[in-house]
Enzyme design. Structure first.
Site, PDB file in Angstrom:
ATOM      1  N   SER A   1      87.882 -31.018 -13.379  1.00  0.00           N
ATOM      2  CA  SER A   1      89.029 -30.689 -12.528  1.00  0.00           C
ATOM      3  C   SER A   1      89.094 -29.174 -12.334  1.00  0.00           C
ATOM      4  CB  SER A   1      90.311 -31.226 -13.173  1.00  0.00           C
ATOM      5  OG  SER A   1      91.391 -31.135 -12.263  1.00  0.00           O
ATOM      6  N   ASN A   2      90.220 -28.654 -11.883  1.00  0.00           N
ATOM      7  CA  ASN A   2      90.380 -27.205 -11.702  1.00  0.00           C
ATOM      8  C   ASN A   2      91.818 -26.814 -12.034  1.00  0.00           C
ATOM      9  OD1 ASN A   2      92.034 -27.377  -9.190  1.00  0.00           O
ATOM     10  ND2 ASN A   2      90.184 -28.365  -8.432  1.00  0.00           N
TER      11      ASN A   2
END
Ligand code: CTP
Length: 401
Positions: free
Chosen positions: A207-208
């Protein structure tokens, strides 16, 4: 210009309260239905009779009297705008901390409409770090805080802190809220926000750091301006905005986001892709938790669909499509190229190099490019202010003067 609009005007205990009479008169003259809520301190500066005569409505001060209870929830819900003018340092600090010891503060806490504040105070109070903190916090909640003027102050000193003139306040209301609202009323708007999560195995994902705050601010300001907002959000710890005109759909992966966007895109008038979509996902998702074995583990990643580019291909002439570009340097040509490649009407560039900009904080610093060749650069602002700028820029190309 204000025909059919209900404005709740909050008046607090500042000497600038004498200007509220003129403010009410101008708002009524523009056609607004004005309901005045005064704090108890404000009554020492101007009488409720003056304001009720000018507004042609009773003035409210108490949450409840012996024989009446004022429904602050409905006051805040029925209003098209809550304007607090003058707003003292004391009221602004209480609004920032959620204190609720009078009818005006209760109305503010339950308002579902835009809130605008016109501060008034002495210069030392204006620059005090406590006031700065309160104003920052209020802006991060989406309160539209107006500037103050420089000039003679009640203390006898000269400096910053004078409330804007009533005429300027009315002008700001028209420019910043009323005109955009007339243009966006009942428009269907899709906003995407937050990160996507691409699973590796049942317990891990890629993810980020996107918080969703930029997309959430956009959804809220669009809803405040009368649009019907479809908000599609990835997983973030930040609570999404609550508003009767916001419909929320939660997604996890880029594929789910793509499916959700494509399903409703044909009905949308405006689409703003603020989500930080993963560009790659694991080719295979392990059905069991991956056990540690060798010193290295290789993951094969495959490209996700560029959803924005896909929507760009399907875009009809009446639809408006806005994308974001996050670059490690401020590069106008890269942003323009992306806008063209993805068939966008507008692109919002934020540079990772700018302090305070980016996708996890409360602030952002952006530049906007549109397909008609305009280029605009903005200072660092809270994300609600940034959302306002993006919407204004979009409206200026949708409805050129
Ligand atoms: N976007 C998208 N689908 C993807 C990747 C990005 O819809 N799979 C959208 C984002 O929502 C955003 C814009 O594209 O509006 C952002 O693109 P950017 O972060 O600049 O990345 P890319 O265009 O994918 O280019 P690069 O990562 O190579 O800089």
């Amino acid at each position: 210009m204000l025909e059919g609009q209900t404005i709740v005007l909050g008046v607090t205990g500042s000497i600038a309260a004498y200007k509220s009479a003129e403010l009410v008169r101008l708002l009524v003259k523009e056609g607004a239905r004005v309901k005045v809520v005064m704090t108890p301190e404000a009554r020492q500066f101007i009488t409720p009779l003056t304001l009720s005569t000018l507004s042609r409505h009773p003035v409210y001060t108490e949450v409840a009297t012996d024989d009446e209870w004022h429904n602050h929830v409905m006051l805040g819900r029925e209003a098209d705008l809550l304007l607090i003018a003058p707003a003292t340092a004391h009221t602004l600090a209480k609004m920032a901390t959620g204190l609720c010891d009078n009818l005006l503060l209760a109305t503010y806490l339950s308002a579902t409409c835009p809130v605008m504040a016109a501060p008034a105070m002495d210069e030392d109070m204006w620059w005090h770090p406590a006031t700065r903190d309160a104003l920052n916090k209020l802006q991060s909640f989406g309160v539209d805080v107006l500037e103050v003027d420089h000039g003679d102050l009640a203390s006898g000193l000269q400096g910053w802190g004078r409330m804007l003139e009533p005429q300027q306040i009315v002008q700001s209301i028209l420019e910043r809220w009323i005109k955009p609202t007339q243009l966006l009323k009942n428009k269907k708007v899709l906003v995407t926000a937050g990160p996507t999560r691409e699973p590796i195995d049942p317990v891990r994902y890629i993810s980020n750091h996107s918080s969703g705050k930029m997309g959430f601010a956009l959804a809220k300001v669009f809803a405040w301006m009368g649009a019907q907002v479809h908000l599609i959000a990835g997983p973030t710890p930040v609570p999404p905005p609550q508003h009767p005109r916001i419909r929320l759909t939660r997604i996890e992966t880029a594929a789910q986001l793509q499916q959700a966007c494509e399903a409703i895109f044909p009905e949308m008038d405006i689409t703003v892709m603020a989500a930080a979509v993963a560009d790659y996902r694991p080719q295979q998702i392990a059905s069991q938790k991956i056990k540690k074995q060798d010193s290295h583990l290789e993951l094969q990643l495959e490209k996700t669909t560029d959803i924005l580019a896909e929507l760009g291909k399907r875009k009809q002439p009446h639809q408006w499509l806005v994308g974001f570009a996050l670059e490690s340097r401020h590069d106008a040509s890269l942003a323009r190229e992306k806008m063209q490649q993805k068939n966008l009407d507008m692109i919002v560039l934020n540079s990772l190099d700018d302090a305070g900009a980016g996708f996890s904080g409360d602030t952002n610093k952006i530049s906007i490019f549109d397909r008609f060749g305009h280029e605009m650069h903005y200072p660092l602002k809270h994300k609600h202010g940034v959302a306002h700028d993006i919407i204004q820029a979009l409206l200026s190309i949708m409805h050129p003067a």
